[in-house]
Design a protein around this motif. Sequence first.
Motif: not given
Length: 544
Positions: A52-64, A13-28
Amino acid sequence: MPFLQEDLNEAYAKAQKAARRDGGILPVYSDRHSGELTLGIAEVPLKKIKGTYSESRRAAFAENYMPLLPDDSEFSRKWRQVLDAHLTEGLREPLVLYEYLGYYYVLEGNKRVSVLRYSGAYSYHARITRLLPPADADDDETAVFYELIGARRRKLLRHLWFSRPGVYTRLLETADEQAIDSAFTDFRRQYHNLGFGGLPLTTGDAFAEYVSVYGLADRPDEDGLRANIRKCGVHFAHAPGGLPAPVPLLRSPKLSMAFIIAGLPEESRFAAMHEEGRLALREILPQHETKAFFVRSGEDGGEYGAASEAAEWCRKGGGMLFFTNTGSDIAALRASIEHKDLRVMRCTPGNTRGALTSYYGDTWEMAFLCGVLASYLSESGRVGYIRPPAESGVLPEDFGSFARGAAATRACSRAEETVPARYDAAHISDCCRELANRGCDIALVPRVYGTYPEGFAFASAYARLVRLLPGGRVGETYAMPAWHWGQMYRELARGTENVPAFRLGVSSGLLRAHICHSDASRALSRLCGGFSSFIASFLPTADG
């Protein structure tokens, strides 16, 4: 012992909160590459993992790299399992990464990167494959990359990186790779410990700026290194690409003005001109104190040693420190860093760095005006220009202004340039013959130091506008362009705005042409209507 599920749920839950706080899209990774090289297993700083090198992983992580998927997903369950393994027994399997231009993209181990970053880990081991950018790519990043790896195409790039090509090559001129890597490691640790990591330049750029000031030959101990880096703080903030650094603005009724002069007046023309300017300033503004600090060639400590002595002398009043030699970049820069209470100025036609202000004359103006007069006096329509030596303060590109001045008077005029192999009477005579053979009958000829037309003693004159007779013999002298540095120093003493470069031209009196012949005086009278500013820059009498 496994962690409680409640603790792992709270961590997610804390990690998700950090993802929402910092935002951004993980570069591929999406760049074009021209080949691959296996680099093996090495420790990788997690902050250098860009995406990430894989486009499929992009939706699972924020930029951080913090997780984005719901806490009831299969992804969430596996993320918590990785965290549990990391906290209980430690992660063992290496990441699988692609490296491109010094940054890393994850092929295998995205959740491990996420967990390691959440846990605050600094680095982790990885199996690395280098993706080579096209060697012909026309961009600075690619040029920096190939400059850093050189012939060692499997060389690991850690933290050393530059924003522009050429910097690492210049560093290699001062030390070998091993010495640079060792010095950079020490520098980087202290640089970040002192809180400079947030400045808008790479740590490599800051390191290069530091080396340009202090060098690598005599590396200080840890305390000395920390002190030097702290002194450079303002300079780092205003390195190339930044804003001009703040410069002390002095408006004092009484200044102490020290002049660092390379060479002795009896040995160097440029030194003589600046010493003449200092003495003139003393007469123009007698309320200010001035002192010259002469530096002989090869003298221990050089200009920086003289600057330390001069700085102590300056502090008894509002202080200004002038480096009069156009080649004094490093000594002047270091003085500006270490003596922030003084205004440090460097005589140079180019740009300066950090808290330095440059000052110089617009020599092109005098070249243009001499071209005007030369063309008017010419009977053949061809005028010559023998390039003055560098120590005269004239710039190589001033010939273009001379030629434009000649064309401004007579459209069909043609200007010819020649450069002597040496600046002595014999070689100047050879150039005069060459110009005469090309049809020139008026020429701007460099003054051979220590010689004047009879009855005219302009110590700061750097050239003569003369008539060329058949065979290249020199006839009448019409005018002598000269520096009057006292005018520049007067303006600087009166106070200047916080600008990185201060320039004066003929209208200020910094550059003047002394009339030496009645024909030139009559020519000026006829030109008066079209060139009133030109007339104003010339002195009407020979005694200055």
